[in-house]
Scaffold this motif. Structure first.
Motif, PDB file in Angstrom:
ATOM      1  N   GLY A   1     -28.645  -4.504  27.308  1.00  0.00           N
ATOM      2  CA  GLY A   1     -28.337  -4.965  28.651  1.00  0.00           C
ATOM      3  C   GLY A   1     -27.720  -3.832  29.439  1.00  0.00           C
ATOM      4  O   GLY A   1     -27.570  -2.718  28.940  1.00  0.00           O
ATOM      5  N   PHE A   2     -27.346  -4.112  30.682  1.00  0.00           N
ATOM      6  CA  PHE A   2     -26.708  -3.075  31.498  1.00  0.00           C
ATOM      7  C   PHE A   2     -25.788  -3.719  32.523  1.00  0.00           C
ATOM      8  O   PHE A   2     -26.028  -4.834  32.996  1.00  0.00           O
ATOM      9  CB  PHE A   2     -27.741  -2.169  32.165  1.00  0.00           C
ATOM     10  N   ILE A   3     -24.703  -2.993  32.849  1.00  0.00           N
ATOM     11  CA  ILE A   3     -23.664  -3.496  33.745  1.00  0.00           C
ATOM     12  C   ILE A   3     -24.072  -3.196  35.185  1.00  0.00           C
ATOM     13  O   ILE A   3     -24.369  -2.050  35.538  1.00  0.00           O
ATOM     14  CB  ILE A   3     -22.310  -2.844  33.430  1.00  0.00           C
ATOM     15  N   ILE A   4     -24.074  -4.240  36.030  1.00  0.00           N
ATOM     16  CA  ILE A   4     -24.517  -4.066  37.419  1.00  0.00           C
ATOM     17  C   ILE A   4     -23.361  -4.126  38.410  1.00  0.00           C
ATOM     18  O   ILE A   4     -23.561  -3.862  39.598  1.00  0.00           O
ATOM     19  CB  ILE A   4     -25.580  -5.122  37.800  1.00  0.00           C
ATOM     20  N   SER A   5     -22.147  -4.482  37.946  1.00  0.00           N
ATOM     21  CA  SER A   5     -20.993  -4.507  38.849  1.00  0.00           C
ATOM     22  C   SER A   5     -19.748  -4.089  38.083  1.00  0.00           C
ATOM     23  O   SER A   5     -19.620  -4.357  36.880  1.00  0.00           O
ATOM     24  CB  SER A   5     -20.794  -5.904  39.456  1.00  0.00           C
ATOM     25  N   ALA A   6     -18.805  -3.458  38.781  1.00  0.00           N
ATOM     26  CA  ALA A   6     -17.608  -2.920  38.136  1.00  0.00           C
ATOM     27  C   ALA A   6     -16.715  -4.014  37.567  1.00  0.00           C
ATOM     28  O   ALA A   6     -15.878  -3.744  36.702  1.00  0.00           O
ATOM     29  CB  ALA A   6     -16.815  -2.073  39.136  1.00  0.00           C
ATOM     30  N   ASP A   7     -16.905  -5.279  38.036  1.00  0.00           N
ATOM     31  CA  ASP A   7     -16.085  -6.374  37.516  1.00  0.00           C
ATOM     32  C   ASP A   7     -16.741  -7.086  36.342  1.00  0.00           C
ATOM     33  O   ASP A   7     -16.234  -8.107  35.874  1.00  0.00           O
ATOM     34  CB  ASP A   7     -15.733  -7.370  38.617  1.00  0.00           C
ATOM     35  N   GLY A   8     -17.886  -6.577  35.843  1.00  0.00           N
ATOM     36  CA  GLY A   8     -18.371  -7.044  34.549  1.00  0.00           C
ATOM     37  C   GLY A   8     -19.598  -7.914  34.501  1.00  0.00           C
ATOM     38  O   GLY A   8     -19.847  -8.562  33.480  1.00  0.00           O
TER      39      GLY A   8
ATOM     40  N   SER B   1     -16.188  -0.514  22.028  1.00  0.00           N
ATOM     41  CA  SER B   1     -15.347  -1.715  22.135  1.00  0.00           C
ATOM     42  C   SER B   1     -16.245  -2.925  22.350  1.00  0.00           C
ATOM     43  O   SER B   1     -17.319  -2.817  22.962  1.00  0.00           O
ATOM     44  CB  SER B   1     -14.359  -1.567  23.297  1.00  0.00           C
ATOM     45  N   GLU B   2     -15.840  -4.079  21.830  1.00  0.00           N
ATOM     46  CA  GLU B   2     -16.637  -5.299  21.927  1.00  0.00           C
ATOM     47  C   GLU B   2     -15.904  -6.343  22.755  1.00  0.00           C
ATOM     48  O   GLU B   2     -14.696  -6.542  22.603  1.00  0.00           O
ATOM     49  CB  GLU B   2     -16.952  -5.863  20.540  1.00  0.00           C
TER      50      GLU B   2
ATOM     51  N   GLY C   1     -13.305  -7.348  32.806  1.00  0.00           N
ATOM     52  CA  GLY C   1     -13.014  -5.929  32.936  1.00  0.00           C
ATOM     53  C   GLY C   1     -12.970  -5.525  34.388  1.00  0.00           C
ATOM     54  O   GLY C   1     -13.352  -6.290  35.284  1.00  0.00           O
ATOM     55  N   LYS C   2     -12.502  -4.343  34.641  1.00  0.00           N
ATOM     56  CA  LYS C   2     -12.493  -3.784  35.985  1.00  0.00           C
ATOM     57  C   LYS C   2     -12.761  -2.286  35.889  1.00  0.00           C
ATOM     58  O   LYS C   2     -12.506  -1.638  34.869  1.00  0.00           O
ATOM     59  CB  LYS C   2     -11.172  -4.060  36.690  1.00  0.00           C
TER      60      LYS C   2
END
Length: 467
Positions: free
Chosen positions: A93-100, A123-124, A145-146
């Motif tokens: 998968g991939f992160i599309i926003s800084a808030d997770g 980290s998990e 996360g942020k």
């Protein structure tokens, strides 16, 4: 010496012409994640499915053993002997926003009781499932996360066949593996994937790559790696990605309301091949042939009829029949679609108000029952009038049911007893007598169309009478 110098210059020029992916990988990899899931299954659900791994190479055997369901404790309150096992799966998968918010495939997380996202620093984090859309195979996850690393999103419409692309994912559990290739084709239609114009590439995609990003040379995500065509279980040069424009439209709807709304006409369509094109008087095989119009659906209310060939929708040409649902699916409930159709050899424009795609498909009951007066004809088929009950259940005002198939054209094109014929040679069939009359006037050595209902599904078939 001069020859050696020239060879060196040629090699240098060729090396400079090849793309360098190193910077792209360094910048994009932190936002690519590994996704693992766990699903609790009763022991009886997996009993007898453990293959014999003896004789396999140690590394492969160890990997397969890790990936298989593991024996676990019996669930509280479950019957004796009904122990619980955990089925595990791996994907990307991939992160599309800084808030997770994370994008992946629906099939990676489908049925999961627990979803774990492993970041590039190993980290998990447990992920919450925001929503899924099986029709496009897209899922949206949320991790806490942020200031998380994110990918850059591109425009899949600007992709060109032949340009370089790169995939990063976890094939067979090997995190952050990068593979490259080119765009082989755009707008590919795959069976059972009506709403996705897939990007075809020759990037090496294997189990575990699913849900991972496909990058262009600018480091922008242009697709989600989703499927492969394979006979061996591994990569064979045919990989398919969901265009990021499609995926993000789905993701935004899932984030906003937890579900995806799509436009719907309420028709069953089929491809127009060479013979069908000839039978309908078309210059070339193109368009979407309307084989069935659902009762009280948007198409029925807008005047679309069985036998219409849709050539254009809102200015977009319909080359393959799969082009139509992709165009209509992007429209919202209540919006208008203008259809350019061929009906009985004449061009016609229809304005139809699009409806909302139902959660489940609508199917008509299959015809089955006693016939009345029978009629035989030169197609080699015996037909009978439909009873009033059959016509009501199928929402028909005419048509005939096949009682027997003898040797002849009907047998060659696969007609079966119980099939219902509603149209022959572009004419609606009202009765067995009418069917015989139309059959007598069929042309020789020219493609003739026949509309058949089988188990509630309608399709047009073509044949030629040689005598």
């Amino acid at each position: 010496m001069a020859a050696v110098l020239m060879l060196g210059q040629v090699a240098t020029a060729q090396a400079e012409a090849l793309p360098d992916f190193t910077t792209l990988v360094e910048q994009a990899s932190p936002a690519v994640v590994n996704i693992s899931t766990r699903q609790k299954l009763p022991d009886r659900a997996v009993a007898g499915q453990m293959p014999d791994l003896e004789g396999l190479p140690p590394m492969l055997r160890e990997f397969l053993e890790r990936s298989m369901p593991n024996q676990g404790p019996r669930a509280p309150g479950s019957p004796k002997g009904d122990r619980q096992r955990e089925a595990q799966s791996l994907g990307s998968g991939f992160i599309i926003s800084a808030d997770g918010y994370v994008l992946t495939n629906n099939h990676v997380v489908e049925g999961a009781d627990e979803i774990l996202v492993r970041l590039s620093d190993r980290s998990e984090l447990k992920a919450k499932l925001v929503g899924t859309d099986p029709r496009t195979d897209v899922a949206v996850l949320k991790i806490e996360g942020k200031d998380l690393p994110t990918v850059k999103l591109g425009d899949s419409e600007k992709l060109k066949v032949g340009e370089w692309v790169l995939a990063i994912g976890s094939p067979f559990g090997f995190d952050h593996s990068a593979t490259k290739g080119i765009v082989s084709a755009k707008g590919r239609s795959l069976p059972n994937d009506t709403y996705v114009p897939f990007i075809q590439t020759d990037v090496a995609i294997n189990p575990g790559n699913s849900g991972g990003p496909l990058f262009n040379m600018s480091g922008e995500v242009v697709g989600i790696n989703s499927q492969i065509f394979t006979r061996s279980g591994g990569f064979m040069g045919l990989s398919f990605a969901i265009p990021i424009n499609v995926a993000m439209d789905v993701a935004n709807q899932l984030k906003a309301g937890g579900k995806v709304n799509r436009g719907w006409l309420g028709v069953v369509i089929q491809e127009v091949n060479k013979d069908l094109a000839e039978s309908f008087g078309l210059d070339k095989p193109a368009g979407a042939l309307v084989a069935q119009v659902l009762e009280d659906g948007p198409a029925a209310k807008g005047g679309l009829q069985v036998g219409d060939v849709i050539l254009n929708a809102n200015g977009h040409p319909i080359v393959m029949s799969a082009d139509l649902p992709q165009i209509v699916g992007n429209l919202k409930d209540g919006s208008k679609v203008q259809l350019d159709v061929i009906r009985e050899g004449k061009r016609k424009m229809l304005d139809i108000t699009v409806g909302a795609l139902p959660d489940e498909g609508q199917e008509m009951a299959a015809a089955d029952g006693a016939g009345a007066e029978r009629s035989s004809n030169r197609l080699g088929v015996s037909v009978a009038d439909l009873t009033a009950e059959q016509q009501k259940s199928l929402d028909l005002k005419g048509g005939v049911i096949i009682k027997e198939v003898q040797e002849g054209p009907a047998s060659l094109i696969g007609l079966q007893p119980g099939d219902v014929i509603t149209h022959l040679n572009n004419q609606a069939i009202s009765s067995a007598k009418n069917f015989t009359e139309v059959a007598k006037g069929l042309p020789k050595n020219r493609s003739v169309s026949l509309r058949v209902l089988r188990q509630g599904r309608a399709s047009f078939i073509t044949f030629k009478l040689a005598e």
